[in-house]
Design an enzyme around this catalytic site. Structure first.
Site, mmCIF file in Angstrom:
data_model
loop_
_atom_site.group_PDB
_atom_site.id
_atom_site.type_symbol
_atom_site.label_atom_id
_atom_site.label_comp_id
_atom_site.label_asym_id
_atom_site.label_seq_id
_atom_site.Cartn_x
_atom_site.Cartn_y
_atom_site.Cartn_z
ATOM 1 N N ASN A 73 38.331 39.865 33.490
ATOM 2 C CA ASN A 73 39.512 39.342 34.173
ATOM 3 C C ASN A 73 39.597 37.837 34.014
ATOM 4 O OD1 ASN A 73 39.496 37.729 36.963
ATOM 5 N ND2 ASN A 73 37.586 38.915 36.874
ATOM 6 N N PHE A 120 42.767 33.089 40.405
ATOM 7 C CA PHE A 120 43.056 32.888 41.841
ATOM 8 C C PHE A 120 44.531 33.116 42.168
ATOM 9 C CE2 PHE A 120 39.346 29.664 42.705
ATOM 10 C CZ PHE A 120 38.425 30.697 42.577
ATOM 11 N N SER A 122 34.147 30.915 39.926
ATOM 12 C CA SER A 122 35.143 31.596 39.103
ATOM 13 C C SER A 122 35.249 30.875 37.772
ATOM 14 C CB SER A 122 36.508 31.599 39.769
ATOM 15 O OG SER A 122 37.473 31.998 38.815
ATOM 16 N N ASN A 172 37.750 31.143 35.866
ATOM 17 C CA ASN A 172 39.165 31.184 35.474
ATOM 18 C C ASN A 172 40.011 30.056 36.037
ATOM 19 O OD1 ASN A 172 38.774 33.613 33.991
ATOM 20 N ND2 ASN A 172 38.653 34.686 35.939
ATOM 21 N N THR A 173 39.394 29.132 36.769
ATOM 22 C CA THR A 173 40.082 27.905 37.167
ATOM 23 C C THR A 173 39.369 26.786 36.417
ATOM 24 O OG1 THR A 173 40.720 28.760 39.330
ATOM 25 C CG2 THR A 173 40.601 26.373 39.111
ATOM 26 N N LYS A 206 28.824 31.152 46.673
ATOM 27 C CA LYS A 206 28.822 32.131 45.579
ATOM 28 C C LYS A 206 28.715 31.434 44.241
ATOM 29 C CE LYS A 206 31.237 36.184 43.794
ATOM 30 N NZ LYS A 206 32.261 37.183 44.099
ATOM 31 N N ASN A 265 28.814 35.823 40.528
ATOM 32 C CA ASN A 265 30.179 36.088 40.045
ATOM 33 C C ASN A 265 30.151 36.747 38.650
ATOM 34 O OD1 ASN A 265 33.093 35.791 39.858
ATOM 35 N ND2 ASN A 265 32.870 34.141 41.358
HETATM 36 C C1 LIG Z 1 39.537 41.738 38.876
HETATM 37 C C2 LIG Z 1 38.489 40.893 39.527
HETATM 38 C C3 LIG Z 1 38.856 39.830 40.336
HETATM 39 C C4 LIG Z 1 37.890 39.046 40.945
HETATM 40 N N1 LIG Z 1 38.286 38.034 41.760
HETATM 41 C C5 LIG Z 1 37.346 37.310 42.414
HETATM 42 C C6 LIG Z 1 37.735 36.284 43.308
HETATM 43 O O1 LIG Z 1 38.914 36.039 43.556
HETATM 44 N N2 LIG Z 1 36.755 35.562 43.910
HETATM 45 C C7 LIG Z 1 35.422 35.809 43.695
HETATM 46 O O2 LIG Z 1 34.585 35.135 44.282
HETATM 47 N N3 LIG Z 1 35.037 36.785 42.848
HETATM 48 C C8 LIG Z 1 35.960 37.534 42.221
HETATM 49 N N4 LIG Z 1 35.564 38.528 41.379
HETATM 50 C C9 LIG Z 1 34.105 38.738 41.124
HETATM 51 C C10 LIG Z 1 33.506 39.839 41.989
HETATM 52 O O3 LIG Z 1 33.578 39.509 43.351
HETATM 53 C C11 LIG Z 1 32.033 40.076 41.605
HETATM 54 O O4 LIG Z 1 31.284 38.922 41.915
HETATM 55 C C12 LIG Z 1 31.835 40.414 40.137
HETATM 56 O O5 LIG Z 1 32.898 41.205 39.663
HETATM 57 C C13 LIG Z 1 30.513 41.130 39.856
HETATM 58 O O6 LIG Z 1 30.432 42.344 40.567
HETATM 59 P P1 LIG Z 1 30.842 43.780 39.915
HETATM 60 O O7 LIG Z 1 30.121 43.874 38.601
HETATM 61 O O8 LIG Z 1 30.388 44.786 40.911
HETATM 62 O O9 LIG Z 1 32.311 43.764 39.764
HETATM 63 C C14 LIG Z 1 36.523 39.330 40.740
HETATM 64 C C15 LIG Z 1 36.153 40.403 39.932
HETATM 65 C C16 LIG Z 1 37.102 41.184 39.326
HETATM 66 C C17 LIG Z 1 36.671 42.339 38.462
#
Ligand SMILES: Cc1cc2nc3c(=O)[nH]c(=O)nc-3n(C[C@H](O)[C@H](O)[C@H](O)COP(=O)(O)O)c2cc1C
Length: 342
Positions: free
Chosen positions: A108, A112, A169, A171-172, A205, A234
């Site tokens: 992704n 934000f 993140s 992505n910022t 985080k 993350n």
């Molecule tokens: C579509 C998507 C959007 C995410 N958006 C955020 C976010 O806004 N803020 C954040 O701290 N982490 C965000 N994450 C990261 C997740 O909270 C997590 O840390 C990461 O995906 C690893 O866990 P997972 O493998 O179980 O998904 C996002 C992950 C995904 C897949």
């Protein structure tokens, strides 16, 4: 919920972001479940909060705090909403969310996208059915990013069981620079001050893409500033070998290919903190066995997101039940007792 294997092909036929929007809309229609009583053996205490079970929903699923009660009903012990920025912002251009089904992963670059803190605040101010943390970030166009975290802490602290400072993140553009020790020190000092004395605990985080020297420096600053927990972590910018068509898309990778890296980083942070700060594991957790491995490696709590995409709404309950079964089999009186015993 047993229907998910049948529904999944239909959901996967949709563009990933459209499917997510529909999922949120469907969840909003879900009638409230009866309050759930979890066995005492699953309880975990962290930062003065009693978590009924250690399996949380990671940030990014419920960015705008629309369905936290519904997700608690599905069996999560806690839900982290956000990332929320002070002002609403649209995020990156579409498409920006990709399933890598062959890899059980997601890439992704949402950036934000969210409706801003004020709208979420109204929803969070009502009674909640469980523990809800609020993950805060900075607006992309902000001239003073640290000020955005101060605004977030002041605005969202009063409606949050905990706050998470998200500097991880990918992505910022430039956001991860706030993980540098000097910047991080100022960020933590100002954000924790803005939260106020009676405010909720502050978690931090972090990205899994950190080098050993950075990990030690971050751990030191976090301990000095009184961070209540570290979330490790993350999504990753790295790309382990992947089979899927979308493997080359820019953005953060999550899900199964992140498992090994996330576990390694958890161990690194355990070593670097020497147990001085509780750890929360995230990244590629998709089963009770993996959740258990993270707990043994030092995590008091775990979080997941991507596995939900592949396994559906029954997942949290399955992992929680599985954890309790492993605990009993391994001869621990509680999950908490198993933390860090690897
Ligand atoms: C579509 C998507 C959007 C995410 N958006 C955020 C976010 O806004 N803020 C954040 O701290 N982490 C965000 N994450 C990261 C997740 O909270 C997590 O840390 C990461 O995906 C690893 O866990 P997972 O493998 O179980 O998904 C996002 C992950 C995904 C897949």
């Amino acid at each position: 919920m047993a229907l998910y294997p049948l529904l999944r092909p239909l959901i996967f036929a949709l563009d990933a972001e459209r499917a997510h929007r529909l999922t949120i809309a469907a969840l909003k229609l879900k009638p409230a479940g009866a309050p759930r009583l979890w066995p005492e053996t699953l309880k975990v205490r962290l930062a003065g909060i009693d978590f009924p079970n250690p399996v949380g929903l990671a940030a990014g699923f419920d960015k705008d705090a629309e369905v936290f009660d519904e997700m608690l009903d599905l069996g999560f012990g806690f839900v982290e909403v956000g990332t929320l920025t002070p002002l609403p912002q649209p995020g990156n251009p579409l498409p920006r969310l990709f399933r890598l089904a062959g890899d059980k992963a997601v890439v992704n670059r949402m950036g934000f996208n969210n409706a801003g803190q004020q709208r979420a605040r109204g929803r969070l101010a009502r009674a909640k059915r469980g523990i809800v943390g609020v993950n805060i970030g900075a607006n992309k166009d902000s001239l003073d990013r640290i000020a955005d975290y101060e605004i977030g802490a002041a605005a969202m602290g009063p409606v949050a069981d905990y706050l998470t400072i998200n500097v991880s993140s990918p992505n910022t553009p430039g956001l991860r620079a706030l993980q540098d020790a000097n910047a991080l020190d100022e960020l933590l000092a100002r954000t924790i001050a803005a939260r106020g004395a009676g405010g909720p605990p502050v978690f931090l985080k972090l990205a899994p893409d950190l080098e050993p020297g950075e990990i030690d420096a971050i751990a030191r600053v976090a301990i000095e500033r009184g961070v209540a927990a570290l979330i490790i972590g993350n999504t990753t910018l790295s790309r382990p070998p992947l089979a899927s068509r979308h493997a080359g898309e820019a953005g953060g990778l999550s899900g199964a290919p992140l498992t090994d890296l996330a576990l390694r980083r958890l161990r690194d942070f355990r070593k670097a903190t020497g147990g001085a700060i509780p750890l929360i594991a995230a990244g590629g957790i998709a089963s009770a066995e993996e959740a258990w491995a993270r707990i043994r490696a030092g995590a008091r709590l775990v979080q997941l997101y991507t596995a939900l995409v592949y396994q559906g709404p029954g997942l949290a309950r399955r992992i929680v039940a599985g954890l309790d079964a492993i605990r009993a089999r391994e001869g621990f009186a509680s999950v908490e007792e198993a933390v860090g015993t690897e």
